[in-house]
Design an enzyme around this catalytic site. Structure first.
Site, PDB file in Angstrom:
ATOM      1  N   SER A 221      40.620  67.291  27.158  1.00 29.81           N
ATOM      2  CA  SER A 221      41.386  67.059  28.226  1.00 29.81           C
ATOM      3  C   SER A 221      42.336  68.294  28.865  1.00 29.81           C
ATOM      4  O   SER A 221      42.313  69.249  27.931  1.00 29.81           O
ATOM      5  CB  SER A 221      42.617  66.196  27.928  1.00 29.81           C
ATOM      6  N   ASP A 222      42.358  68.330  30.181  1.00 29.67           N
ATOM      7  CA  ASP A 222      43.372  69.550  30.319  1.00 29.67           C
ATOM      8  C   ASP A 222      44.506  69.440  29.633  1.00 29.67           C
ATOM      9  O   ASP A 222      45.074  68.088  29.390  1.00 29.67           O
ATOM     10  CB  ASP A 222      43.533  69.673  31.919  1.00 29.67           C
ATOM     11  N   TRP A 223      45.148  70.277  29.387  1.00 25.02           N
ATOM     12  CA  TRP A 223      46.674  70.255  28.450  1.00 25.02           C
ATOM     13  C   TRP A 223      47.571  69.085  29.245  1.00 25.02           C
ATOM     14  O   TRP A 223      47.932  69.282  30.269  1.00 25.02           O
ATOM     15  CB  TRP A 223      47.274  71.593  28.307  1.00 25.02           C
TER      16      TRP A 223
END
Length: 787
Positions: A221-223
């Site tokens: 995932s993106d953060w």
């Protein structure tokens, strides 16, 4: 049973789930009893920051990804990737978070500079070369952001509605190319696509990426993009990052035990993590230390090769050093070079060569004089230069020097300090003014500050209101200015103390800014005009600022900030040999373009900026770049411009007609078209032979210098089909030749060139024009092919 299956069988459910979520900001946990070490990730893609932003461990800063794409050279992209792979290994990083292949759909995208191009084929090929280079050094990549993260406005919540054909032909295409190359990772975006958040988008992450394309790597995932437990687990996500506000852990264990998520799904994710760990050396024998490498040389080559000469009247460039006696260098960005974009792409380079420094060094026997002319920066630049000595930062028990006076990190602290042990940061320097008068100092960052000069407290307080979120603190800093009278040559001690909340030192951004006494805005322009009028040539450096181009927000206008347009026009009127250097990561308006002798686009050119610029202006190197995006004459001409979510939705109603495809359909000529770029020699395209798999182009260097040409092949239906673009990029290749030399280049035509998406890939028979071009609007030779 292979090693991954054997190890998987030794893990408990709790251990399996622990490997699917960050243990901190940048890493996954180790499981020592199976030989698994902690797998470490780092932001890229122009450099490797590592687990912090520690200025005592600098990172090579390459030019921006758009610059790399502007070189139109897959082998160069691979060399850049190899460099960052080696740099990753030196810093103990297993996975580099990049490259970014989101489309440059609108020039208002604030993160435009981090993406390669407005064309999926060019983006995919450059990304594939970059990934091949990084992974060739045993370091993973995560091509990002899957998918439709083509702007920053409301990126956490917005739903992007992309028609299926455009999704396949344009937006997914570069991701697919990297998967074909064997990429080991994909990062999923914050936004939603067609009704589903990407971190939970099973139809795309599981259905297309893993099942249809056969992707065997990890989806991270993106953060903080993963916000659900079950939906993300069932939606194809493998790793949720970071530890902060992570929806997995115990919640995911409970979901498996309750039957909401099958353990077989968890096993598939863990297999992927273990496979990645084995590939990058976090499982099994520890890899050997990397070989030594010359980061300066690669950064210099990429910069020079990326510069795009879009205008060169009367062969103004290259300049002849022997014929010069006085050169005017003008512009705030000539001394404060913008070498990288804002946001997660930032690193701390070991040095930065400004345009002024680069030209002054290369023209050692020439009078090189500087005037600021116009200053577009809303914040003062970080204090730097020979007047500042021993700018030292003390963090807890650890200290180091910095130049310029800026401190920034995310994650690990300098010196390996524990955030719980750090409550303050102290920056100390001695400033010896070379001019007397009213000097302006500035503090920017977050926390509570005290600024003392000559022992006098000049500022005390906090720049942000209580409760400001951490992301806003990092991406939207504020500034406080003070002025003080100083005498020339008299040392002035400067002390800046920053107080932090205990435990919050994992994210820091602090800058001590300085501006010497200077004329007002009108006076600065007048000073520059006088200097230009008395010089052989005027080099004006203009561009954007971090407050214009950065992650976290989109641009409001394509105009250059401040009074830079006025400056260029005034200087051009005073000196007909005015060369404008545009230091911007994405298109800007240039209303003065027809008034100046030459225009050179340098993007965000990395740490070797000024040295590479001097080489190109003086003809030591040829400007090798071609535009990877279209540059408009007016904003209203852009086929896609505005970013306006309506009820949380942005609809890509233009379908496949974005970028130059949309420009061709509109019939409006841009200022500079996709693929445009001039060199220092001339070329004649002699002939082309084509078949369904390749175009063979023969061309001759007809100029007086050795040079490089980017041969671009476009394909379009004949007659034009209103449901398809007029033409599209099918392939490209770099060639080099000496004066009078004839060369032949073979450019493959992939099968997808003649296909469209219509519920599946379908080959469309008919007659096609195959065009060898210098740009999308500059055809040289044409052939007809019947499919």
């Amino acid at each position: 049973m292979d090693d991954v299956e054997r190890l998987l069988g030794q893990l408990s459910l709790e251990e399996k789930v622990s490997l699917l979520a960050g243990q901190d900001f940048w890493s996954l946990p180790a499981i020592e009893r199976i030989g698994l070490r902690s797998l470490v990730m780092s932001d890229g893609p122009i450099g490797v920051r590592g687990t912090g932003w520690a200025p005592d461990d600098p990172s090579v800063a390459l030019p921006s990804p758009t610059a790399l794409a502007a070189a139109w050279d897959v082998e160069l992209a691979e060399r850049a990737g190899r460099l960052l792979g080696l740099e990753s290994r030196r810093k103990g990083v297993h996975v580099l978070l990049g490259p970014t292949v989101n489309m440059q759909r609108t020039p208002l995208n604030g993160r435009h500079f981090e993406c390669y191009s407005e064309d999926p084929l060019l983006s995919g090929e450059i990304a594939a070369g970059f990934v091949r280079g990084v992974q060739g050094e045993g370091v993973g990549t995560t091509v990002k952001h899957l998918v439709g993260n083509d702007f920053e406005t409301d990126r956490m919540e917005v739903d992007v509605r992309i028609p299926e054909r455009a999704l396949r032909e344009i937006y997914l295409a570069p991701f697919e190319r990297v998967v074909q190359e064997g990429g080991w990772g994909v990062m999923s975006a914050y936004n939603g696509v067609n009704g589903l958040p990407m971190a939970s988008n099973g139809p795309l992450q599981q259905g297309v990426l893993k099942d249809e394309w056969g992707f065997d790597g990890v989806v991270v995932s993106d953060w903080r993009a993963a916000r659900s437990t079950v939906d993300a687990a069932l939606g194809g996500l493998d790793i949720a990052m970071p530890a902060l506000e992570n929806p997995w852990g115990g919640k995911l264990v409970a979901a498996v035990k309750s039957g909401q998520v099958a353990e077989e799904i968890i096993d598939d994710k863990v297999r992927r993590v273990l496979r990645l760990a084995r590939r990058v050396g976090a499982l099994g024998p520890i890899p050997a230390n990397p070989d030594k490498y010359d980061g300066d040389a690669v950064a210099h080559e990429v910069a020079a090769r990326s510069f795009v000469l879009v205008r060169n009247e009367n062969y103004t460039l290259p300049l002849e050093a022997a014929a010069l006696t006085k050169v005017a260098v003008i512009g705030a960005l000539a001394t404060d070079a913008r070498v990288l974009g804002g946001g997660s792409a930032q690193v701390s380079p070991p040095h930065t060569i400004s345009p002024l420094d680069g030209l002054a060094r290369a023209l050692s026997g020439v009078d090189v004089e500087y005037a600021i002319g116009a200053d577009p920066r809303p914040f003062l630049p970080a204090a730097h230069g020979p007047q500042w000595s021993d700018t030292r930062v003390t963090v807890g028990s650890h200290s180091f020097t910095v130049n310029p006076a800026a401190v920034r990190w995310i994650g690990s602290l300098p010196g390996g300090l524990d955030p719980q042990d750090v409550e303050s940061i102290v920056l100390e320097a001695t400033f010896v003014p070379d001019v007397a008068g009213e000097h302006t100092f500035a503090v920017s960052g977050f926390g509570t500050f005290e600024l003392r000069i000559n022992g006098t407290l000049l500022y005390e307080g906090s720049l942000h209101p209580p409760g400001t979120g951490r992301a806003d603190l990092l991406l939207s800093p504020r500034e406080q200015r003070v002025t003080v009278e100083l005498e020339a040559g008299v040392p002035a001690p400067v002390v800046l103390r920053q107080t932090l909340e205990r435990g919050m030192a994992h994210s820091v951004a602090t800058t001590l800014g300085h501006r010497p006494p200077s004329p007002d805005a009108d006076g600065m322009i007048e000073e520059a005009v006088r200097l230009a009028a008395g010089s052989d040539v005027a080099v004006v450096v203009v561009g954007t600022t971090e407050q214009v181009e950065s992650e976290g927000f989109d641009r409001r206008s394509l105009a250059l900030p401040g009074r830079q347009d006025e400056l260029v026009s005034r200087v051009a009127a005073a000196n007909p040999r005015t060369v404008v250097v545009v230091n911007a990561g994405s298109p800007v308006l240039m209303p003065w373009a027809d008034q100046v002798a030459a225009v050179l686009l340098t993007w965000f050119p990395g740490q070797e900026a000024g040295a590479a610029l001097a080489d190109v202006l003086l003809g030591v190197a040829e400007p090798g770049g071609r535009l990877p995006t279209t540059w408009p004459r007016r904003e209203e001409d852009c086929p896609v411009l505005a970013i306006e979510p309506r009820d949380g939705v942005v609809a890509y109603d233009e379908g496949v007609f974005m970028g130059y495809r949309g420009w061709l359909r509109s019939g409006v000529a841009p200022l500079y078209a996709f693929g445009h770029g001039l060199g220092y020699t001339s070329w004649r395209y002699d002939e082309m032979a084509v078949n369904e798999t390749e175009a063979v182009v023969t061309l001759t260097n007809t100029g007086a210098r050795a040079g490089r040409e980017v041969v671009q092949v476009y394909v379009g239906p004949s007659p034009v089909d209103p449901n398809r673009p007029e033409r599209w990029l099918a392939g490209f290749e770099n060639v080099e030749a000496h004066p009078g030399e004839t060369v032949t280049v073979r450019i493959p035509l992939p099968p997808r060139v003649f296909e469209i998406w219509d519920g599946g890939w379908k080959r469309l028979p008919g007659e096609y024009r195959i065009i060898a071009s210098r740009a999308v609007d500059a055809p040289q030779v044409t052939a007809t092919l019947k499919i």
